[in-house]
Scaffold this active site. Structure first.
Site, short mmCIF file in Angstrom:
data_model
loop_
_atom_site.label_atom_id
_atom_site.label_comp_id
_atom_site.label_asym_id
_atom_site.label_seq_id
_atom_site.Cartn_x
_atom_site.Cartn_y
_atom_site.Cartn_z
N HIS A 61 66.96 34.09 145.72
CA HIS A 61 65.57 34.03 146.10
C HIS A 61 64.90 35.48 146.30
O HIS A 61 64.05 35.93 145.98
CB HIS A 61 65.37 33.24 147.54
N ASN A 91 61.45 30.01 151.14
CA ASN A 91 62.47 30.54 152.03
C ASN A 91 62.52 30.20 153.56
O ASN A 91 63.18 30.72 154.22
CB ASN A 91 61.94 32.02 151.93
#
Length: 322
Positions: A61, A91
């Site tokens: 990410h 996230n």
């Protein structure tokens, strides 16, 4: 000759300033840095193996937004003027921030202000996979920590579990990653876990009329509904992405894809493109050792996205230096 040597020195300095990645970047400035990370990972990950999946996901990410620059670690502050990546939907289930903070404090105690948080994330992701029996790969270092973290960028750039194959291909291409990288990096799901909201629409309301996703094996869907995500609104249950083999970095994830038991839409979509399906079959016809080698190559490519060449060395991974 003296002028030539002077040019080399200048180029070396410029390279250091740009943060060009290289193996052993800290060999002189902080020679124990990589060992500190590896030793801590080796000590603690065996007692919490699920963190290995969390840390490689964090690295993934991080790299997909502005390159591998540690921007996913930044907390929101009123002075920043925007929500940071950490609070973006992709996230909100990322774990391991405390683990990275501990590693940073250990490295800072040895070499204050030298090693970036971005490099610590990259090293910890690799080392955690290795200690759980997975592949190793080269991690050149020299990244700098980014100064910008924007939730909207994370939302638009990080591949989502609901993305179809066209969107997945485009998001990977935007980062100079190809179809083979897409298949291989998805293989990290072999040790992953997921929360029900990431796929519950496939069980309860796929097209908005209370139906299931026909691409999901019906027996598997029934099991998920009756034993795992028993209500459409379950936000706490975690589900193994590779049932029965979650703690082993192997090829079983790909076998499940061919049985229509990939948990996410994005997993299922890998079988809907002839090229990605070919790669899956090639992996299954090969050895685990070959998978490890191929996976390592793709991880090295991902770790070099935009290289984290600009920024600073944060003292605290969660905030920019004042």
């Amino acid at each position: 000759m003296r002028g030539f040597c002077s040019i080399l020195v200048v180029l070396a300095i410029l390279g250091s300033v740009r943060g060009d990645l290289q193996m052993g970047f800290y060999s002189s400035s902080c020679p124990k840095a990589e060992k500190i990370v590896r030793d801590y990972v080796n000590e603690h990950i065996p007692n919490a193996p699920s963190l290995a999946a969390a840390l490689i996901r964090m690295h993934f990410h991080d790299c997909f937004v502005r390159g591998c620059d540690g921007s996913v670690l930044l907390n929101f502050t009123s002075s920043s003027g925007n929500q940071t990546e950490k609070v973006a939907v992709p996230n909100r289930t990322v774990r391991g921030f405390g683990f990275i903070d501990t590693l940073k404090s250990l490295v800072e105690a040895e070499c204050p202000g030298v090693v970036s948080c971005a490099d610590i994330v990259a090293l910890a992701a690799r080392d955690s996979i290795v200690v759980t029996g997975g592949p190793s790969w080269k991690v050149p270092t020299g990244r700098r920590d980014g100064l910008i973290s924007n939730a909207s960028e994370a939302l638009s750039q990080i591949p989502a579990p609901t993305d179809n194959i066209t969107i997945l291909i485009q998001k990977f291409a935007n980062k100079s990653l190809d179809l083979k990288d897409l298949v291989l990096l998805s293989g990290a799901h072999t040790i992953g876990i997921a929360h029900c909201p990431a796929f519950s629409n496939r069980l309860y309301n796929f097209t908005g009329v209370g139906d299931r996703d026909p691409a999901l094996d019906s027996e598997y869907a029934d099991n998920l509904r009756s034993r795992k995500c028993t209500t459409p609104n379950d936000t706490t249950t975690r589900v193994e992405m590779d049932p029965g083999s979650r703690k082993t970095f192997d090829l079983s994830y790909y076998s499940l894809l061919l049985k229509r038991r990939g948990l996410f839409v994005s997993d299922s979509e890998l079988t809907r493109n002839s090229n990605t399906l070919t790669y899956i079959n090639q992996l299954l016809q090969g050895s685990v050792a070959n998978f490890f080698s191929e996976f390592a190559t793709s991880m090295e490519k991902m770790g070099a996205i935009e290289s984290g060449a600009t920024g600073e060395i944060r003292r605290n991974c969660a905030v920019v230096n004042s």
